[in-house]
Design a protein around this motif. Sequence first.
Motif, PDB file in Angstrom:
ATOM      1  N   HIS A 465      34.189  37.261  37.048  1.00 46.10           N
ATOM      2  CA  HIS A 465      33.236  37.899  36.148  1.00 46.10           C
ATOM      3  C   HIS A 465      32.178  36.929  35.641  1.00 46.10           C
ATOM      4  O   HIS A 465      31.073  37.350  35.271  1.00 46.10           O
ATOM      5  CB  HIS A 465      33.979  38.514  34.954  1.00 46.10           C
ATOM      6  N   LEU A 466      32.499  35.631  35.626  1.00 43.42           N
ATOM      7  CA  LEU A 466      31.507  34.644  35.180  1.00 43.42           C
ATOM      8  C   LEU A 466      30.264  34.675  36.062  1.00 43.42           C
ATOM      9  O   LEU A 466      29.154  34.356  35.599  1.00 43.42           O
ATOM     10  CB  LEU A 466      32.119  33.241  35.195  1.00 43.42           C
ATOM     11  N   PHE A 467      30.439  35.029  37.326  1.00 51.52           N
ATOM     12  CA  PHE A 467      29.317  35.031  38.265  1.00 51.52           C
ATOM     13  C   PHE A 467      28.972  36.429  38.767  1.00 51.52           C
ATOM     14  O   PHE A 467      27.908  36.636  39.332  1.00 51.52           O
ATOM     15  CB  PHE A 467      29.642  34.120  39.458  1.00 51.52           C
ATOM     16  N   ASP A 468      29.890  37.363  38.608  1.00 56.41           N
ATOM     17  CA  ASP A 468      29.675  38.712  39.111  1.00 56.41           C
ATOM     18  C   ASP A 468      29.573  39.660  37.912  1.00 56.41           C
ATOM     19  O   ASP A 468      30.537  40.312  37.524  1.00 56.41           O
ATOM     20  CB  ASP A 468      30.832  39.123  40.032  1.00 56.41           C
ATOM     21  N   ASN A 469      28.392  39.702  37.319  1.00 56.45           N
ATOM     22  CA  ASN A 469      28.159  40.570  36.167  1.00 56.45           C
ATOM     23  C   ASN A 469      26.742  41.124  36.249  1.00 56.45           C
ATOM     24  O   ASN A 469      25.940  40.656  37.082  1.00 56.45           O
ATOM     25  CB  ASN A 469      28.396  39.803  34.857  1.00 56.45           C
ATOM     26  N   PRO A 470      26.380  42.093  35.434  1.00 58.88           N
ATOM     27  CA  PRO A 470      25.036  42.690  35.529  1.00 58.88           C
ATOM     28  C   PRO A 470      23.895  41.694  35.387  1.00 58.88           C
ATOM     29  O   PRO A 470      22.826  41.896  35.966  1.00 58.88           O
ATOM     30  CB  PRO A 470      25.033  43.702  34.371  1.00 58.88           C
ATOM     31  N   ALA A 471      24.120  40.601  34.642  1.00 55.37           N
ATOM     32  CA  ALA A 471      23.054  39.609  34.481  1.00 55.37           C
ATOM     33  C   ALA A 471      22.728  38.901  35.794  1.00 55.37           C
ATOM     34  O   ALA A 471      21.626  38.362  35.956  1.00 55.37           O
ATOM     35  CB  ALA A 471      23.469  38.584  33.424  1.00 55.37           C
ATOM     36  N   THR A 472      23.681  38.895  36.729  1.00 55.60           N
ATOM     37  CA  THR A 472      23.450  38.244  38.023  1.00 55.60           C
ATOM     38  C   THR A 472      22.320  38.924  38.787  1.00 55.60           C
ATOM     39  O   THR A 472      21.515  38.262  39.448  1.00 55.60           O
ATOM     40  CB  THR A 472      24.738  38.267  38.864  1.00 55.60           C
ATOM     41  N   VAL A 473      22.253  40.246  38.700  1.00 54.03           N
ATOM     42  CA  VAL A 473      21.178  40.974  39.379  1.00 54.03           C
ATOM     43  C   VAL A 473      19.833  40.601  38.775  1.00 54.03           C
ATOM     44  O   VAL A 473      18.852  40.339  39.492  1.00 54.03           O
ATOM     45  CB  VAL A 473      21.414  42.489  39.274  1.00 54.03           C
ATOM     46  N   PHE A 474      19.779  40.556  37.457  1.00 57.94           N
ATOM     47  CA  PHE A 474      18.535  40.129  36.804  1.00 57.94           C
ATOM     48  C   PHE A 474      18.152  38.724  37.250  1.00 57.94           C
ATOM     49  O   PHE A 474      16.979  38.433  37.515  1.00 57.94           O
ATOM     50  CB  PHE A 474      18.730  40.172  35.286  1.00 57.94           C
ATOM     51  N   PRO A 686      41.631  39.940  45.310  1.00 59.93           N
ATOM     52  CA  PRO A 686      41.449  41.252  44.680  1.00 59.93           C
ATOM     53  C   PRO A 686      40.148  41.353  43.885  1.00 59.93           C
ATOM     54  O   PRO A 686      39.573  42.431  43.779  1.00 59.93           O
ATOM     55  CB  PRO A 686      42.672  41.376  43.758  1.00 59.93           C
ATOM     56  N   GLY A 687      39.684  40.246  43.330  1.00 61.57           N
ATOM     57  CA  GLY A 687      38.428  40.269  42.587  1.00 61.57           C
ATOM     58  C   GLY A 687      37.203  40.176  43.466  1.00 61.57           C
ATOM     59  O   GLY A 687      36.070  40.145  42.964  1.00 61.57           O
ATOM     60  N   GLY A 688      37.376  40.110  44.768  1.00 60.05           N
ATOM     61  CA  GLY A 688      36.247  40.005  45.691  1.00 60.05           C
ATOM     62  C   GLY A 688      36.054  38.589  46.189  1.00 60.05           C
ATOM     63  O   GLY A 688      36.696  37.635  45.729  1.00 60.05           O
ATOM     64  N   CYS A 689      35.143  38.444  47.179  1.00 58.55           N
ATOM     65  CA  CYS A 689      34.876  37.132  47.792  1.00 58.55           C
ATOM     66  C   CYS A 689      33.817  36.334  47.049  1.00 58.55           C
ATOM     67  O   CYS A 689      33.498  35.215  47.454  1.00 58.55           O
ATOM     68  CB  CYS A 689      34.425  37.314  49.239  1.00 58.55           C
ATOM     69  N   LEU A 690      33.249  36.898  45.989  1.00 58.03           N
ATOM     70  CA  LEU A 690      32.139  36.206  45.329  1.00 58.03           C
ATOM     71  C   LEU A 690      32.598  34.899  44.696  1.00 58.03           C
ATOM     72  O   LEU A 690      31.865  33.903  44.725  1.00 58.03           O
ATOM     73  CB  LEU A 690      31.508  37.116  44.276  1.00 58.03           C
ATOM     74  N   MET A 691      33.798  34.893  44.124  1.00 55.59           N
ATOM     75  CA  MET A 691      34.299  33.662  43.517  1.00 55.59           C
ATOM     76  C   MET A 691      34.496  32.575  44.565  1.00 55.59           C
ATOM     77  O   MET A 691      34.153  31.409  44.348  1.00 55.59           O
ATOM     78  CB  MET A 691      35.621  33.951  42.806  1.00 55.59           C
ATOM     79  N   GLU A 692      35.023  32.951  45.715  1.00 58.59           N
ATOM     80  CA  GLU A 692      35.202  31.971  46.793  1.00 58.59           C
ATOM     81  C   GLU A 692      33.858  31.495  47.328  1.00 58.59           C
ATOM     82  O   GLU A 692      33.697  30.325  47.678  1.00 58.59           O
ATOM     83  CB  GLU A 692      36.035  32.589  47.919  1.00 58.59           C
ATOM     84  N   LEU A 693      32.894  32.417  47.391  1.00 57.38           N
ATOM     85  CA  LEU A 693      31.538  32.031  47.804  1.00 57.38           C
ATOM     86  C   LEU A 693      30.956  31.016  46.820  1.00 57.38           C
ATOM     87  O   LEU A 693      30.297  30.047  47.231  1.00 57.38           O
ATOM     88  CB  LEU A 693      30.647  33.269  47.881  1.00 57.38           C
ATOM     89  N   CYS A 694      31.194  31.237  45.543  1.00 57.03           N
ATOM     90  CA  CYS A 694      30.716  30.298  44.524  1.00 57.03           C
ATOM     91  C   CYS A 694      31.342  28.922  44.718  1.00 57.03           C
ATOM     92  O   CYS A 694      30.649  27.896  44.648  1.00 57.03           O
ATOM     93  CB  CYS A 694      31.035  30.852  43.143  1.00 57.03           C
ATOM     94  N   ILE A 695      32.650  28.876  44.973  1.00 57.22           N
ATOM     95  CA  ILE A 695      33.338  27.590  45.197  1.00 57.22           C
ATOM     96  C   ILE A 695      32.780  26.893  46.435  1.00 57.22           C
ATOM     97  O   ILE A 695      32.478  25.694  46.421  1.00 57.22           O
ATOM     98  CB  ILE A 695      34.857  27.819  45.333  1.00 57.22           C
ATOM     99  N   GLN A 696      32.615  27.662  47.513  1.00 54.77           N
ATOM    100  CA  GLN A 696      32.096  27.102  48.765  1.00 54.77           C
ATOM    101  C   GLN A 696      30.691  26.527  48.549  1.00 54.77           C
ATOM    102  O   GLN A 696      30.397  25.400  48.962  1.00 54.77           O
ATOM    103  CB  GLN A 696      32.044  28.210  49.830  1.00 54.77           C
ATOM    104  N   LEU A 697      29.832  27.300  47.904  1.00 51.63           N
ATOM    105  CA  LEU A 697      28.440  26.882  47.702  1.00 51.63           C
ATOM    106  C   LEU A 697      28.357  25.654  46.805  1.00 51.63           C
ATOM    107  O   LEU A 697      27.622  24.696  47.104  1.00 51.63           O
ATOM    108  CB  LEU A 697      27.653  28.047  47.087  1.00 51.63           C
ATOM    109  N   SER A 698      29.133  25.663  45.717  1.00 54.54           N
ATOM    110  CA  SER A 698      29.037  24.555  44.762  1.00 54.54           C
ATOM    111  C   SER A 698      29.540  23.256  45.371  1.00 54.54           C
ATOM    112  O   SER A 698      28.903  22.204  45.206  1.00 54.54           O
ATOM    113  CB  SER A 698      29.832  24.895  43.501  1.00 54.54           C
ATOM    114  N   LEU A 774      18.760  30.937  48.057  1.00 52.97           N
ATOM    115  CA  LEU A 774      19.352  31.885  49.007  1.00 52.97           C
ATOM    116  C   LEU A 774      20.577  32.593  48.440  1.00 52.97           C
ATOM    117  O   LEU A 774      20.726  33.799  48.579  1.00 52.97           O
ATOM    118  CB  LEU A 774      19.723  31.161  50.313  1.00 52.97           C
ATOM    119  N   PHE A 775      21.489  31.865  47.801  1.00 54.05           N
ATOM    120  CA  PHE A 775      22.738  32.446  47.313  1.00 54.05           C
ATOM    121  C   PHE A 775      22.863  32.298  45.795  1.00 54.05           C
ATOM    122  O   PHE A 775      23.951  32.124  45.268  1.00 54.05           O
ATOM    123  CB  PHE A 775      23.933  31.787  48.004  1.00 54.05           C
TER     124      PHE A 775
END
Length: 1017
Positions: A465-474, A686-698, A774-775
Amino acid sequence: MDKDEIDLHRIPPEAPWGPHADRAFHGVEFLPEDLGEALNKTTMRVNEKYSSLPAEEKGIHIINIRAIEDIGYIQHESILLNSLCQDPDANCKHGLYFRDGKRKVDYILVYHYKKSSVSKTLTRRIHHNDSSSRSIKQDHQLPGKGGHLDMGESEPHMDYHEDDKRFRREEYEGNLMEAGLELERDEDTKIHGVGFVKIHAPWNVLCREAEFLKLKMPTKKVYQINQAHGLLKKINSVIQKITEPIQPKVAEHKPQTVKRLSYPFSREKQHLFDLSDKESFFDSKTRSTIVYEILKRTTCTKAKYSMGTGEGRKTETTLLNKRWKCGKYGITSLLANGVYSAAYPLHDGDYEGENVELNDRKLLCEEWASYGVFYKYQPIDLVRKYFGEKIGLYFAWLGVYTQMLIPASIVGVIVFLYGCATVDENIPSMEMCDERNNITMCPLCDQTCSYWKMSSACATARASHLFDNPATVFFSVFMALWAATFMEHWKRKQMRLNYRWDLTGFEEEEAHPRAEYEAKVLEKSLRKEYIHKKTDKEKLTWKDRFPAYFTNFISIIFMIGLTFAIVFGVIIYRISTAAALALSSTPSGRSSVRVTVTATAVIINLVVIIILDEVYGCIARWLTQIEVPKTDKSFEERLIFKAFLLKFVNAYTPIFYVAFFKGRFVGRPGDYVYIFHSFRMEECAPGGCLMELCIQLSIIMLGKQLIQNNLFEIGIPKMKKLIRYIKLKRQRSLDHEEHLKKKQRYEVDYNLEPFAGLTPEYMEMIIQFGFVTLFVASFPLAPLFALLNNIIEIRLDAKKFVTELRRPVAVRAKDIGIWYNILRGVGKLAVIINAFVISFTSDFIPRLVYLYMYSENGTMHGFVNHTLSSFNVSDFQGGTAPNDPMELGYEVQICRYKDYREPPWSENKYDISKDFWAVLAARLAFVIVFQNLVMFMSDFVDWIIPDIPKDISQQIHKEKVLMVEVFMKEEQGKLQMLETWKDKDMKKGENCNNHSPKLSRSHSGSMSSCHSYHIDV
């Protein structure tokens, strides 16, 4: 015969300076193409007016320097000089000037020679035309050219390659002197076996070349720069006072209120320019640029061995002469062939020490290339003055990019803090963490894995949720507009710099063909001449380059395939490691499987990316070389395109996999997709791949910046410097006499690293720009880490340029070239990728669909249950069911998995449900709307912000008007002077006609004086 041709008749063989005797002639030798041909040349042109034609076309043969001086055709200023001063460092300021202490060293050529073990020869220096210096010259020959040794007896073994290089150097340096340059050789240096040729461009050469190059120089005319008025003036004044502590303390950085009018230099209009101080009119950067242009244009056509006898020797000489008779060898070719080992302009002096005079290099080191001034603005005008426009534009662009990262970092931190503040209010993560829901999930692997509770993934869900929230779209929309604003802001900044640096009317002319291109054309023309006996002007066509193009295509496809294969190998590692760790007997080991696998796989990816980056850089250069581009600009653009393509694929392929492919092709319980019939494809958490994407990118972004950009840039130069120091220490121990000498400036600079171009510097920043844009939807803190890296990177690059690299040749440029187009392409691609990340990687769209289509009370309660499908454990395939089905303490009948499928009690059990299609339609619709909306907004920003600031366009127009006024006044002044002279001439003529014939005859001198003024005019 032209007036500046001199016939030198055949020298008789029996003459003391003939071929059978000593080759010296008044201390300096003939440089024939070989010993036999030298006596057959009956006509030689000496001191011909400079022409861009090669020496052979002009009929030039480099002959005895002493003889030319005796004839009187070469002035004493442009003569090769020896170094015979008693106190050599007293006048030359440790190598910054010639031995006379008056002529500044503008360029250095370095070559290797084999020092004679019999006696250490002093370097040649031809003094002014006086008898005493002439006697000295006759006693000191160039190394290896002693006139009193018989070549056949004293030196039975000759190195023909070294001898050939020496003759090429002699010819080339002779051609440089014909072009007007002044040379001084120094072989009595601290570095064993290395000789230096110092080059000075006199005033007349500088003026001639400045006119050829159309260099804009400041005139005497000074005009006022338009200043802001009223409220804007007060605001600017307040801003200047606030920012004064962060301004560098250099004169060039102070705001200007007046500016000199600039005009392309012309020898006919020298009266327009302020020539009160000719020494500083052309600064060191301009002088070295002018000398480098002459070095590139001046050719060396001799390429065959100049000594040797016998039939084999003659045959080899004839073949070599046939091969190279049309060859043109400028400085680039001579460097490539090892005739010279290096060529570079000198730094202005030392940058550290107690008694060091203040110079631009020391000032740059104190106010720019120091980590202690990281908070200050860069002295861009001083950087341009010292290094040239091209390097100045790079650091200006890097400064603008770093400044623009500040607002992006602030917004990114706010978005991250918003996620932290709302994590406890996020209903989906609260449902996942609620143990009362008692949701039993299906096994993550076959047999060894058992059923597990969804509440065990609570930490992952909350972190997502730290990275996958409505503010992310903004933030994604904001970063797309930020990229467009950054590009527009840079274009405006670039125009301001063009105006300040007098580049507004600069247009790049067609560059000289590269040495490799000319060699390829020569080879083609010789091949055609051998077949057809006649040749036209040749050039390389697509047919000539087709093998290279085909090799490029196959190699690039292979390397992209190699990158994909490595990523696939890492996937196999993740799957196999996860299966192996699932067999762990400890509960803690089984619970940390996902974190362990993700972290180790990302580290492997990082190491592979760093290694392949270096490999791909070398391969891209080789592929560009075999294409044989015509010009340096074409070579650079092709190299940049290939290197960027390969490094882009290398850096982003693992991230693309996690973002768009992981968890998409898993299958379902009872019908999983297998690799090699044994390994199940990976699933997202279960929370999606976005958290793993964040770890990979960082990890990849921070690892690349820390290891590749900083440690490599600091560590590798330090290591090379240490190796050079150890080598020099060994040489000093071998030669104690040379150890006692103080190093000259050109010796110190020779030990520095050569400048390898700006491509690596731009490349790492463009890759970082990709990580930032990009990400960015998955990692809002990326701009902050980029900002922190760039603050260090600016000072690191500055320190490298000032202290660790040889001074590069200043190159004029009005923009950053192909890099701007790459930046625009990355910015456009970022919009598309972020749209897909938000739609397909995050749960933003499924949440919206549930909220507006399926929610009973208009809240997110029940969202988690909606995204999970049911599976009857009796439908497991044979051998895939858990070995310990009672691990949770109760028997499981139905387990859940994340997908939109029909339940087992439905008629079409396990088929894709209509909810899946509704979510997919919403995702695609969002991609289309988001992409077009953001593209439109970016183009609107591009359109609404003018490329040229209004005040700059007014100043450019003002300059044109002022220049027209200057020339109109000049023309009017000329007309008035001519009319005045004509009136005076007519009056004097009338007075002369009023005299009687007798009187007029007696005053014939007066009559002539009546018209003498007119003749002078």
